[in-house]
Design a protein around this motif. Structure first.
Motif, PDB file in Angstrom:
ATOM      1  N   ARG A 105       5.013 -10.739   1.739  1.00 28.81           N
ATOM      2  CA  ARG A 105       3.726 -10.175   2.169  1.00 28.81           C
ATOM      3  C   ARG A 105       3.933  -8.938   3.042  1.00 28.81           C
ATOM      4  N   LEU A 106       5.032  -8.893   3.790  1.00 30.06           N
ATOM      5  CA  LEU A 106       5.364  -7.697   4.555  1.00 30.06           C
ATOM      6  C   LEU A 106       5.597  -6.517   3.604  1.00 30.06           C
ATOM      7  N   ALA A 107       6.279  -6.771   2.502  1.00 25.51           N
ATOM      8  CA  ALA A 107       6.520  -5.721   1.507  1.00 25.51           C
ATOM      9  C   ALA A 107       5.205  -5.253   0.883  1.00 25.51           C
ATOM     10  N   GLN A 108       4.309  -6.195   0.614  1.00 23.41           N
ATOM     11  CA  GLN A 108       2.995  -5.832   0.049  1.00 23.41           C
ATOM     12  C   GLN A 108       2.200  -4.982   1.032  1.00 23.41           C
ATOM     13  N   LEU A 109       2.243  -5.351   2.307  1.00 25.30           N
ATOM     14  CA  LEU A 109       1.529  -4.586   3.331  1.00 25.30           C
ATOM     15  C   LEU A 109       2.108  -3.183   3.455  1.00 25.30           C
ATOM     16  N   THR A 110       3.424  -3.082   3.465  1.00 27.54           N
ATOM     17  CA  THR A 110       4.072  -1.775   3.564  1.00 27.54           C
ATOM     18  C   THR A 110       3.632  -0.883   2.406  1.00 27.54           C
ATOM     19  N   HIS A 111       3.596  -1.432   1.215  1.00 25.89           N
ATOM     20  CA  HIS A 111       3.154  -0.677   0.038  1.00 25.89           C
ATOM     21  C   HIS A 111       1.699  -0.227   0.214  1.00 25.89           C
ATOM     22  N   TYR A 112       0.855  -1.129   0.714  1.00 24.50           N
ATOM     23  CA  TYR A 112      -0.554  -0.786   0.924  1.00 24.50           C
ATOM     24  C   TYR A 112      -0.701   0.367   1.913  1.00 24.50           C
ATOM     25  N   ILE A 113      -0.043   0.255   3.071  1.00 25.10           N
ATOM     26  CA  ILE A 113      -0.174   1.296   4.104  1.00 25.10           C
ATOM     27  C   ILE A 113       0.323   2.644   3.587  1.00 25.10           C
ATOM     28  N   GLU A 114       1.443   2.615   2.885  1.00 22.97           N
ATOM     29  CA  GLU A 114       2.034   3.875   2.421  1.00 22.97           C
ATOM     30  C   GLU A 114       1.206   4.538   1.340  1.00 22.97           C
ATOM     31  N   ASN A 115       0.301   3.778   0.725  1.00 23.09           N
ATOM     32  CA  ASN A 115      -0.510   4.342  -0.362  1.00 23.09           C
ATOM     33  C   ASN A 115      -1.983   4.486   0.002  1.00 23.09           C
ATOM     34  N   HIS A 116      -2.307   4.353   1.282  1.00 25.73           N
ATOM     35  CA  HIS A 116      -3.696   4.533   1.731  1.00 25.73           C
ATOM     36  C   HIS A 116      -3.756   5.498   2.914  1.00 25.73           C
TER      37      HIS A 116
ATOM     38  N   VAL B 173       8.204  -6.703  14.130  1.00 26.91           N
ATOM     39  CA  VAL B 173       8.616  -6.387  12.761  1.00 26.91           C
ATOM     40  C   VAL B 173       7.804  -5.187  12.278  1.00 26.91           C
ATOM     41  N   LYS B 174       8.440  -4.285  11.548  1.00 25.84           N
ATOM     42  CA  LYS B 174       7.778  -3.039  11.152  1.00 25.84           C
ATOM     43  C   LYS B 174       7.261  -3.072   9.718  1.00 25.84           C
ATOM     44  N   ALA B 175       6.084  -2.483   9.547  1.00 24.01           N
ATOM     45  CA  ALA B 175       5.506  -2.232   8.224  1.00 24.01           C
ATOM     46  C   ALA B 175       5.242  -0.735   8.148  1.00 24.01           C
ATOM     47  N   ALA B 176       5.825  -0.080   7.142  1.00 27.66           N
ATOM     48  CA  ALA B 176       5.677   1.378   6.991  1.00 27.66           C
ATOM     49  C   ALA B 176       6.127   2.106   8.261  1.00 27.66           C
ATOM     50  N   GLY B 177       7.196   1.614   8.867  1.00 26.27           N
ATOM     51  CA  GLY B 177       7.803   2.312   9.991  1.00 26.27           C
ATOM     52  C   GLY B 177       7.187   2.071  11.352  1.00 26.27           C
ATOM     53  N   LYS B 178       6.217   1.179  11.431  1.00 28.73           N
ATOM     54  CA  LYS B 178       5.552   0.934  12.725  1.00 28.73           C
ATOM     55  C   LYS B 178       5.410  -0.569  12.954  1.00 28.73           C
ATOM     56  N   SER B 179       5.668  -1.019  14.172  1.00 31.42           N
ATOM     57  CA  SER B 179       5.560  -2.444  14.495  1.00 31.42           C
ATOM     58  C   SER B 179       4.132  -2.948  14.298  1.00 31.42           C
ATOM     59  N   LEU B 180       4.022  -4.183  13.810  1.00 35.92           N
ATOM     60  CA  LEU B 180       2.702  -4.779  13.580  1.00 35.92           C
ATOM     61  C   LEU B 180       1.843  -4.721  14.840  1.00 35.92           C
ATOM     62  N   ILE B 181       2.446  -5.011  15.997  1.00 38.25           N
ATOM     63  CA  ILE B 181       1.664  -5.071  17.230  1.00 38.25           C
ATOM     64  C   ILE B 181       1.200  -3.685  17.662  1.00 38.25           C
ATOM     65  N   VAL B 182       1.932  -2.643  17.285  1.00 39.79           N
ATOM     66  CA  VAL B 182       1.522  -1.282  17.650  1.00 39.79           C
ATOM     67  C   VAL B 182       0.256  -0.885  16.893  1.00 39.79           C
ATOM     68  N   TYR B 183       0.132  -1.314  15.625  1.00 40.28           N
ATOM     69  CA  TYR B 183      -1.128  -1.077  14.905  1.00 40.28           C
ATOM     70  C   TYR B 183      -2.300  -1.682  15.688  1.00 40.28           C
ATOM     71  N   HIS B 184      -2.102  -2.891  16.217  1.00 38.32           N
ATOM     72  CA  HIS B 184      -3.151  -3.537  17.018  1.00 38.32           C
ATOM     73  C   HIS B 184      -3.476  -2.714  18.262  1.00 38.32           C
ATOM     74  N   LEU B 185      -2.439  -2.316  18.997  1.00 37.84           N
ATOM     75  CA  LEU B 185      -2.662  -1.588  20.248  1.00 37.84           C
ATOM     76  C   LEU B 185      -3.421  -0.289  19.995  1.00 37.84           C
ATOM     77  N   GLU B 186      -3.080   0.410  18.930  1.00 35.70           N
ATOM     78  CA  GLU B 186      -3.789   1.649  18.589  1.00 35.70           C
ATOM     79  C   GLU B 186      -5.266   1.381  18.313  1.00 35.70           C
ATOM     80  N   LYS B 187      -5.539   0.317  17.567  1.00 33.07           N
ATOM     81  CA  LYS B 187      -6.940   0.012  17.211  1.00 33.07           C
ATOM     82  C   LYS B 187      -7.723  -0.480  18.421  1.00 33.07           C
ATOM     83  N   LEU B 188      -7.077  -1.271  19.285  1.00 32.81           N
ATOM     84  CA  LEU B 188      -7.757  -1.745  20.498  1.00 32.81           C
ATOM     85  C   LEU B 188      -8.117  -0.577  21.404  1.00 32.81           C
ATOM     86  N   ALA B 189      -7.191   0.360  21.561  1.00 34.71           N
ATOM     87  CA  ALA B 189      -7.472   1.535  22.391  1.00 34.71           C
ATOM     88  C   ALA B 189      -8.620   2.343  21.802  1.00 34.71           C
TER      89      ALA B 189
END
Length: 226
Positions: free
Chosen positions: A215-226, A26-42
């Protein structure tokens, strides 16, 4: 250190989004939740990742491949029917090896991974420990919290309770006596906490458990504004 991302849940409360994709895609701000994890793990220097899957699980390797685009090596642990958290870890032990590994829920978002080196040093210093958990401020959907931290030990004390973040470093020995099959993590954690085998610390980074469409909508708003 290897990492395991838990990605086998059905995501009932995120329907209808999860009728067509597994929850971590599922995507938040255009990116899958798991991809955020993979980027941070790398970014944290982790090279090997294990991902378990069940519901629409074939879509995870289709979307993520072998992990090479993030500089990672991804292996998959397929479950015919979801085995819950502890059962999923038990099945994946052959891929995880015999050293402590980072475990992270596929349906959370965290701005910054916590200090892995500090946690690893705590576990190295006390061979009795089975896990090191990160706790976060209690969200609106879990106002009572889960556990407290007393002298670096996770406790079931009734005061000053925080919420388990869905992130921790776990030693494989915690799961060796567990019978294969469906098994929840909560009871096992509480058993080990009662034996003073779980250490932990507080993480103040922005964190979101993306369990509902709201909560997905709240997260999307957070990412797009930070």
């Amino acid at each position: 250190m290897k990492a395991m991302i838990l990605a086998a849940g059905r995501g009932e409360r995120l329907r209808p989004l999860t009728d067509k994709v597994p929850k971590p895609l599922v995507k938040a701000a255009g990116k899958s939740l798991i991809v955020y994890h993979l980027e941070k793990l790398a970014k944290a220097g982790i090279k090997e990742v294990v991902i378990n899957h069940a519901w629409l699980g074939h879509k995870l390797p289709e979307a993520l491949g072998d992990g090479s685009r993030w500089g990672l090596s991804i292996q998959y642990s397929a479950e015919e029917k979801a085995l819950e958290t502890a059962g999923g870890i038990k099945q994946a032990l052959a891929l995880l090896g015999d050293k402590p590994f980072l475990l992270i829920n596929g349906d959370i978002y965290i701005d910054e991974l916590p200090d892995l080196e500090q946690a690893k040093s705590v576990m190295r210093a006390n061979s009795e420990l089975d896990a090191f958990l990160w706790l976060v401020d209690n969200p609106k959907h879990n106002p009572q919290g889960d556990f407290a931290i007393i002298d670096q030990q996770v406790s079931e004390s009734e005061s000053n309770k925080f919420t388990y973040s869905g992130m921790g470093i776990y030693h494989p020995k915690m799961f060796t006596e567990l019978a294969p099959g469906k098994s929840a993590l909560g009871p096992l954690l509480r058993q080990k906490i009662s034996l003073d085998k779980i250490a932990g610390s507080y993480s103040g980074s922005y964190w979101c458990d993306v369990g509902t469409v709201e909560r997905l909508a709240q997260l999307t708003h957070y990412i797009e504004n930070h």
